[in-house]
Design a protein around this motif. Structure first.
Motif, PDB file in Angstrom:
ATOM      1  N   ASN A 185      87.541 -21.451  91.304  1.00 40.70           N
ATOM      2  CA  ASN A 185      88.892 -22.528  90.603  1.00 40.70           C
ATOM      3  C   ASN A 185      90.241 -22.231  91.473  1.00 40.70           C
ATOM      4  OD1 ASN A 185      87.499 -22.648  88.527  1.00 40.70           O
ATOM      5  ND2 ASN A 185      88.596 -20.705  87.355  1.00 40.70           N
ATOM      6  N   PHE A 226      92.930 -29.248  87.692  1.00 40.55           N
ATOM      7  CA  PHE A 226      94.094 -28.449  86.726  1.00 40.55           C
ATOM      8  C   PHE A 226      92.459 -28.401  85.531  1.00 40.55           C
ATOM      9  CE2 PHE A 226      98.398 -29.010  88.607  1.00 40.55           C
ATOM     10  CZ  PHE A 226      97.695 -28.509  89.722  1.00 40.55           C
ATOM     11  N   SER A 227      91.815 -29.632  85.122  1.00 36.63           N
ATOM     12  CA  SER A 227      91.208 -29.201  83.742  1.00 36.63           C
ATOM     13  C   SER A 227      90.162 -28.500  84.056  1.00 36.63           C
ATOM     14  CB  SER A 227      90.449 -30.825  83.209  1.00 36.63           C
ATOM     15  OG  SER A 227      89.886 -31.368  84.222  1.00 36.63           O
ATOM     16  N   LYS A 228      89.751 -28.481  85.227  1.00 40.57           N
ATOM     17  CA  LYS A 228      88.625 -27.775  85.944  1.00 40.57           C
ATOM     18  C   LYS A 228      88.668 -26.998  86.819  1.00 40.57           C
ATOM     19  CE  LYS A 228      85.662 -31.579  86.864  1.00 40.57           C
ATOM     20  NZ  LYS A 228      85.356 -31.806  85.087  1.00 40.57           N
ATOM     21  N   SER A 229      89.996 -25.779  86.159  1.00 38.00           N
ATOM     22  CA  SER A 229      90.163 -24.454  86.673  1.00 38.00           C
ATOM     23  C   SER A 229      91.507 -24.358  85.952  1.00 38.00           C
ATOM     24  CB  SER A 229      90.811 -24.803  88.633  1.00 38.00           C
ATOM     25  OG  SER A 229      91.811 -25.746  88.457  1.00 38.00           O
ATOM     26  N   SER A 230      92.751 -24.154  85.242  1.00 37.00           N
ATOM     27  CA  SER A 230      93.530 -23.671  84.738  1.00 37.00           C
ATOM     28  C   SER A 230      93.917 -24.983  83.713  1.00 37.00           C
ATOM     29  CB  SER A 230      94.622 -24.249  85.591  1.00 37.00           C
ATOM     30  OG  SER A 230      96.069 -23.370  85.634  1.00 37.00           O
ATOM     31  N   PRO A 231      93.616 -23.920  82.806  1.00 38.77           N
ATOM     32  CA  PRO A 231      94.577 -24.864  81.202  1.00 38.77           C
ATOM     33  C   PRO A 231      95.494 -24.640  81.454  1.00 38.77           C
ATOM     34  CG  PRO A 231      92.084 -23.604  81.196  1.00 38.77           C
ATOM     35  CD  PRO A 231      92.862 -22.578  82.462  1.00 38.77           C
ATOM     36  N   ARG A 232      96.319 -24.059  81.560  1.00 36.43           N
ATOM     37  CA  ARG A 232      97.793 -23.351  82.088  1.00 36.43           C
ATOM     38  C   ARG A 232      98.220 -25.034  82.933  1.00 36.43           C
ATOM     39  NH1 ARG A 232     100.344 -19.468  85.451  1.00 36.43           N
ATOM     40  NH2 ARG A 232     101.985 -20.094  85.953  1.00 36.43           N
ATOM     41  N   HIS A 262      97.181 -27.726  83.880  1.00 36.09           N
ATOM     42  CA  HIS A 262      96.337 -28.670  82.868  1.00 36.09           C
ATOM     43  C   HIS A 262      97.592 -29.831  82.097  1.00 36.09           C
ATOM     44  CE1 HIS A 262      93.634 -31.370  79.466  1.00 36.09           C
ATOM     45  NE2 HIS A 262      93.214 -32.408  81.345  1.00 36.09           N
ATOM     46  N   GLN A 263      97.963 -28.146  81.054  1.00 34.94           N
ATOM     47  CA  GLN A 263      98.387 -28.489  79.823  1.00 34.94           C
ATOM     48  C   GLN A 263      99.908 -28.918  80.379  1.00 34.94           C
ATOM     49  OE1 GLN A 263      96.401 -28.760  76.879  1.00 34.94           O
ATOM     50  NE2 GLN A 263      98.727 -29.614  76.522  1.00 34.94           N
ATOM     51  N   ARG A 275      98.705 -38.143  79.171  1.00 35.91           N
ATOM     52  CA  ARG A 275      97.698 -38.437  78.304  1.00 35.91           C
ATOM     53  C   ARG A 275      97.110 -39.386  78.148  1.00 35.91           C
ATOM     54  NH1 ARG A 275     101.874 -34.726  77.065  1.00 35.91           N
ATOM     55  NH2 ARG A 275     102.989 -37.141  75.658  1.00 35.91           N
ATOM     56  N   GLU A 277      93.629 -39.714  79.880  1.00 37.26           N
ATOM     57  CA  GLU A 277      92.631 -38.543  79.948  1.00 37.26           C
ATOM     58  C   GLU A 277      92.385 -38.648  78.485  1.00 37.26           C
ATOM     59  OE1 GLU A 277      92.615 -34.357  80.947  1.00 37.26           O
ATOM     60  OE2 GLU A 277      93.509 -34.397  78.857  1.00 37.26           O
TER      61      GLU A 277
END
Length: 134
Positions: A16, A52-58, A60-61, A74, A77
């Motif tokens: 991560n 980031f989508s695979k490691s940190s939702p924060r 990524h958002q 967006r 994606e």
């Protein structure tokens, strides 16, 4: 007492943090690409978004909610497309920055040819990206 696999937990922790680190590297490259004509911005941001989508939702958002490039990310994606308006903006930026770069190297024809070829390749790559169906 449960048997907890500390090795697996450590591997996930390291994975991560490596993905987050790489995501920030690609985000920085995308930011640099926003001002340098030789580096593309959008592909680096798309890679950062995937990391980031695979490691940190924060994080990524954070990218998806960004005022400048969030809507484009967006859309990418969700549909793997770019709007015609976005593509036209990208074309304009590529042409403007490559013409400026070519003008800077006014006495070095081989640099001008290399930049022109790279610009045409970038334009072709953007051209091939699908547009959303209306």
């Amino acid at each position: 007492m449960e048997n907890y696999d500390y090795t697996l937990a450590m591997k996930q922790f390291l994975r991560n943090h490596l993905l987050i680190f790489l995501g920030w590297i690609f985000l920085a490259l995308g930011a640099i690409g926003a001002v340098l004509p030789i580096l593309p911005t959008t592909p680096f941001l798309i890679v950062a978004l995937a990391l980031f989508s695979k490691s940190s939702p924060r994080f990524h958002q954070m990218l998806l909610n960004n005022d400048w490039f969030g809507p484009t990310l967006r859309q990418w994606e969700e549909t793997r497309t770019l709007s015609r308006k976005t593509k036209y903006k990208v074309y304009a930026i590529i042409v403007a920055f490559f013409l400026l770069s070519i003008a800077i190297f006014h006495d070095k024809v081989h640099y001008q040819l290399m930049l022109a070829a790279l610009g045409v390749i970038l334009l072709a790559v953007i051209w091939r990206i699908k547009e959303p169906s209306q």
